[in-house]
Design a protein around this motif. Structure first.
Motif, short mmCIF file in Angstrom:
data_model
loop_
_atom_site.label_atom_id
_atom_site.label_comp_id
_atom_site.label_asym_id
_atom_site.label_seq_id
_atom_site.Cartn_x
_atom_site.Cartn_y
_atom_site.Cartn_z
N TRP A 15 0.83 -1.21 0.00
CA TRP A 15 0.00 0.00 0.00
C TRP A 15 0.86 1.26 0.00
O TRP A 15 0.56 2.22 -0.70
CB TRP A 15 -0.93 -0.01 1.20
N SER A 16 1.95 1.23 0.78
CA SER A 16 2.85 2.39 0.81
C SER A 16 3.46 2.63 -0.57
O SER A 16 3.58 3.78 -1.02
CB SER A 16 3.96 2.17 1.84
N TRP A 19 0.74 4.11 -2.78
CA TRP A 19 0.48 5.52 -2.46
C TRP A 19 1.59 6.40 -3.02
O TRP A 19 1.33 7.45 -3.58
CB TRP A 19 0.39 5.71 -0.94
N PHE A 54 -0.99 10.78 3.16
CA PHE A 54 -0.75 9.36 3.45
C PHE A 54 -1.42 8.97 4.77
O PHE A 54 -1.40 9.74 5.73
CB PHE A 54 0.77 9.12 3.55
N PRO A 55 -2.12 7.81 4.84
CA PRO A 55 -2.08 6.72 3.86
C PRO A 55 -3.31 6.60 2.97
O PRO A 55 -3.29 5.83 2.03
CB PRO A 55 -1.97 5.50 4.77
#
Length: 333
Positions: A15-16, A19, A54-55
């Motif tokens: 996911w990071s 993003w 974020f996130p």
């Protein structure tokens, strides 16, 4: 448990990464958009761009945004502009206007405005074509001013354009503004007496517009969509004793010429005529015109209320057998 924690760690890393990639894409998209505007002759400048959110959110905060159109010379200046979208679908975009005053430089007039919690929303359908699903603007109290005074203000504003569930080429539009108040510049131009009401009791519109092609990404670079049908279910404006209600059902040709009928119901129509004459700086109505208007008002038995049908045909507007002049062209430039 360790396996679960491991999977959660992997998901967090994925996911990071998503993003970061999407945030970079937003930044690149803004850069490309500014360069394309410049290539088309626009003056486009942005001070600084900061990424955040974020996130769960993709957010870009822009400062010192300035745009000037190449032909008209109309320029818009904003001290800041916020752009955000959910990280899971960047096609739902929100634009946040600054709380500070924004400036609009027209051809012969400079105006400024302040919109409390002003924001625009753009919702696109997922897919390759990115067809417009919804376009809206909402604001709390707002005010538009010119160097000589206030043009207009209101306690709120809501504009919505939503794709019809039954036909993707048709959009339902709605406008509502509470406590809309013409400013001192308009009141002075209309020569309103001091005891004339300050705010509109009602200002709202409900209509649909049908287009000849989809409102999607192809419309930005290819042929522009043009309206082919306009259905005004109801538009209302009430200002003191004066009340105007309008409905219309129009078809529009490929050249933008409307055909159909618009119906106007005007309560206290003589007040409207007085305001129009004062705004134009003209004298009293000619006797023949005054007689005709009174005859129209008396047709429904209430001399204070006028109901008229304005017909659009053959490129002109008609009030009964009387030609009012050429019909306006409804073409998107």
């Amino acid at each position: 448990m360790r396996r679960l924690i491991g999977w959660l760690g992997v998901l967090a890393l994925l996911w990071s990464g998503w993003w970061a990639l999407a945030s970079w894409g937003v930044s690149q998209g803004l850069t490309i958009a500014v360069e394309e505007l410049r290539a088309q002759g626009w003056q486009a400048d942005v001070g600084e761009t900061q990424q955040a959110g974020f996130p769960l959110t993709l957010r870009a905060d822009l400062s010192a945004v300035r745009l000037r159109a190449p032909l008209s010379g109309i320029a818009l200046s904003l001290p800041s502009l916020g752009i955000s979208a959910p990280a899971y679908w960047p096609g739902d975009v929100t634009l946040r206007l600054p709380q500070e005053r924004l400036h609009l430089d027209l051809a012969q007039q400079k105006v400024s405005g302040r919109f409390e919690r002003g924001r625009a929303q753009i919702n696109l359908n997922p897919g390759i074509n990115l067809q417009l699903q919804r376009l809206g603007f909402d604001s709390g109290s707002w005010q538009i001013e010119a160097p000589g005074g206030t043009i207009a203000s209101a306690s709120d504003l809501s504009l919505k354009m939503v794709q019809s569930a039954g036909d993707p080429l048709v959009y339902d539009l709605a406008l509502v503004s509470t406590a809309f108040a013409p400013g001192n510049l308009l009141r002075r131009a209309l020569s309103l007496p001091p005891d004339w009401p300050v705010v509109f009791s009602t200002l709202a519109a409900d209509l649909s517009v049908g287009f000849d092609r989809p409102l999607d990404r192809a419309a930005l670079t290819g042929p522009r969509p043009h309206p082919r049908a306009v259905l005004v279910r109801q538009a209302d404006a009430e200002w003191g004793a004066l009340q105007i209600t309008a409905t219309a059902d129009l078809s529009i040709s490929a050249r933008g010429v409307p055909e159909g009928v618009a119906t106007l119901r005007i309560r206290e129509w003589e007040l409207l005529m007085d305001l129009a004459q004062k705004a134009a700086g003209s004298e009293d109505q000619p006797g023949q015109m005054n007689f005709m208007l009174r005859a129209l008002a008396n047709m429904d038995g209430d001399p204070t209320t006028m109901v008229v049908d304005v017909a659009f045909r053959d490129g002109a507007m008609f009030l009964g057998p009387i030609a009012l002049g050429p019909a306006p062209r409804l073409v998107l430039r």
